[in-house]
Motif scaffolding. Structure first.
Motif, PDB file in Angstrom:
ATOM      1  N   ARG A 265      -6.902  75.066  54.961  1.00 31.58           N
ATOM      2  CA  ARG A 265      -6.188  75.988  54.071  1.00 31.58           C
ATOM      3  C   ARG A 265      -6.067  75.470  52.644  1.00 31.58           C
ATOM      4  NH1 ARG A 265      -6.620  80.981  54.183  1.00 31.58           N
ATOM      5  NH2 ARG A 265      -7.361  81.231  56.299  1.00 31.58           N
ATOM      6  N   ASP A 269      -7.370  77.382  49.345  1.00 34.68           N
ATOM      7  CA  ASP A 269      -6.519  77.752  48.210  1.00 34.68           C
ATOM      8  C   ASP A 269      -7.087  77.231  46.896  1.00 34.68           C
ATOM      9  OD1 ASP A 269      -4.841  79.091  49.865  1.00 34.68           O
ATOM     10  OD2 ASP A 269      -3.366  77.475  50.051  1.00 34.68           O
ATOM     11  N   SER A 298     -10.281  84.880  53.109  1.00 36.06           N
ATOM     12  CA  SER A 298      -8.981  85.550  52.938  1.00 36.06           C
ATOM     13  C   SER A 298      -8.654  86.510  54.073  1.00 36.06           C
ATOM     14  CB  SER A 298      -8.972  86.339  51.624  1.00 36.06           C
ATOM     15  OG  SER A 298      -9.425  85.546  50.569  1.00 36.06           O
TER      16      SER A 298
END
Lengths: 410, 118
Positions: A265, A269, A298
């Motif tokens: 993650r 990001d 996403s």
């Protein structure tokens, strides 16, 4: 040598080397020797305490070693004193801002006058932290072959005088493309290949990402930098799935079947923040591919993937960098967005270019399977199997073939 | 630094050109030579007669043998050369790219070996 100093050497080597090559006027061998000697001297001199400016210390030491070596050569050749290298400015003030020469090092390592495999090897050896043995292992060559390749490249740089500088503005876009191509090749060598030593392959992807970061950091703000951001985002996004893309048996897991909780993650990001400026700054091929990967990253589930948007991005990519493989991906995206019946004509239209490519047959087989045309799907899977090279892909296709083949026909 | 730009092209292409076309190409060569003389890059250069006039000589064990024709049979032949002065390979490449034959053949750029005290 203490761990701290060793880590510091590893972190600083490329920068110290890059500046020393400027001092030796593009002589890589001489600069490498001087940096080696400077590190050896540092181990002695820093026994009690590491200086406040270790980088400045190392740069100065390496420069002095290089100038000593040049002087010795000059003496050997008995050339008149007037031709001796200019005395370096050793004033402490100059050390406060050690210039960063890594960008020119990148451009020289990726100079088009060097053979592509030499560009890769030289980039990994000088800018990356890899040893000649590690590079040899990653590219399935013997260390002797790799060492020879590096020596030949360095000899050409010196002999043909390949400049040690950032190219002029008119050539910058083309030469930046060459640097990005090398970085992405290194990444794919680590990411796509399923053969070879897993550890060294992980090292290659990490090294490519590090080089991508460096390029973004060092390039002046321009279209080229936006595309470098796209490349970095693309690599970060692919690599964020590294733990989810193979199962315990080492088999490939398709994107739609991957456990999304195992995606990295933090890395996603970081990449998602890079995509908008990369698109605004030019929307080049890497930026567009990154935008596509970002949409996959996403989506909370495979079913929620924004396929219409992905198809639109592939259409733009096909305009920007046309290729049969991009067209195939566009066709698959259309099938995902609007159903297999909508995608199949696009796929069939690519037969002249892609009939020898196993993934074209596999994509076609998949659409036929979803349309319930099992007999035709089976024929297409068999054709894909005839052409496939890698073992995990073969096992995947065999599983699919079994699914569409009636038990009586097996 | 000195670079020798070796001009390789296919003699047959030259032979097949119309008079107007070859005249235009010669004109481009004259203009190019003038330009690099004016810019200070030109050190020397010549066009060569066709490979049909070439002779290859070898000495083995003290014995000289000569054979008719060029050393290597290739599709492109060495047709001429320029010796230029350029600051680095990038500048040499830019100059070589302006040699008219670069469009129909290829130019090999070879750095001249520096000899001490020369």
């Amino acid at each position: 040598m203490s761990h701290g100093i060793e880590a510091l050497f590893r972190a600083e080597r490329a920068r110290v080397l890059a500046t020393t090559i400027r001092v030796t006027n593009g002589d890589f061998e001489l600069a490498e020797e001087a940096v080696q000697e400077a590190f050896a001297a540092a181990v002695e001199a820093w026994r009690d305490a590491v200086p406040v400016e270790p980088r400045g210390w190392l740069v100065l030491a390496a420069r002095n070693k290089a100038i000593d070596a040049i002087r010795r050569r000059v003496k050997l050749r008995q050339i008149v004193a007037a031709e001796e290298p200019a005395e370096p400015a050793t004033a402490a003030t100059e050390l406060v801002a050690v210039p960063d020469d890594r960008l020119r090092l990148m451009f020289t390592c990726c100079h088009p006058a060097l053979a592509p495999e030499a560009q890769i090897a030289l980039t990994l050896r000088t800018l990356g932290g890899l040893t000649t043995e590690e590079i040899a292992r990653a590219f399935l060559a013997t260390p002797a072959t790799m060492a020879q390749r590096l020596v030949r490249a360095k000899t050409k740089i010196k002999g043909a005088r390949i400049p040690y500088e950032v190219p002029e503005a008119s050539q910058l876009p083309e030469r930046t493309d060459a640097v990005m191509r090398v970085i992405y090749l290194v990444f794919n060598e680590g990411y796509a290949a399923t053969a070879g030593d897993a550890w060294i392959r992980r090292d290659l992807t990490a090294e490519a990402i590090r080089l991508g970061r460096l390029l973004v950091e060092l390039l002046p703000a321009s279209d080229g930098r936006a595309e470098a951001m796209g490349l970095l985002a693309l690599m970060l996004l692919h690599d964020s799935r590294r733990d989810a893309r193979t199962d315990a048996a080492g088999d490939l897991v398709l994107l739609e079947d991957q456990d999304r909780s195992r995606w990295d993650r933090a890395q996603i990001d970081e990449a998602l923040a890079l995509v908008p400026p990369a698109l605004v700054g030019g929307a080049g091929p890497y930026a567009l591919q990154a935008a596509i990967a970002a949409l996959h990253a996403s989506a909370p589930t495979a079913a929620e993937t924004d396929w219409p948007q992905i198809a639109a991005l592939f259409a733009r990519l096909a305009q920007r960098a046309p290729s049969p493989v991009v067209a195939l991906n566009y066709a698959v995206a259309i099938a995902m967005a609007h159903g297999p019946a909508a995608g199949l004509p696009h796929i069939d239209g690519l037969e002249p270019q892609l009939a020898g490519y196993h993934l074209w047959h596999a994509a076609r087989a998949d659409l036929l399977r979803r349309l319930g045309k099992l007999r035709e799907a089976g024929a297409a899977y068999r054709e894909a199997l005839r052409l496939v090279g890698s073992e995990p892909e073969r096992r995947f296709l065999e599983r699919r073939l079994a699914e569409v083949t009636p038990a009586s026909a097996r | 630094m000195q670079y020798l730009c070796l001009i390789y092209d296919n003699e047959k292409i030259w032979a097949d050109l119309s008079e107007a076309e070859s005249g235009r190409l010669f004109g481009e060569y004259m203009q190019f030579t003038q330009d690099i003389k004016a810019s200070g890059h030109y050190l020397g250069g010549n066009a060569l007669q066709p490979v049909a006039t070439a002779t290859t000589v070898r000495v083995r064990d003290g014995k000289t043998t000569t054979t008719d024709g060029p050393f290597a049979e290739t599709r492109e032949q060495l047709g001429g050369y320029y010796l230029i002065e350029a600051k680095d390979l990038d500048e040499a490449t830019r100059i070589a790219a302006r040699i008219p034959s670069a469009k129909i053949g290829s130019i090999e750029i070879r750095p001249v070996m520096a000899t001490p005290d020369a």
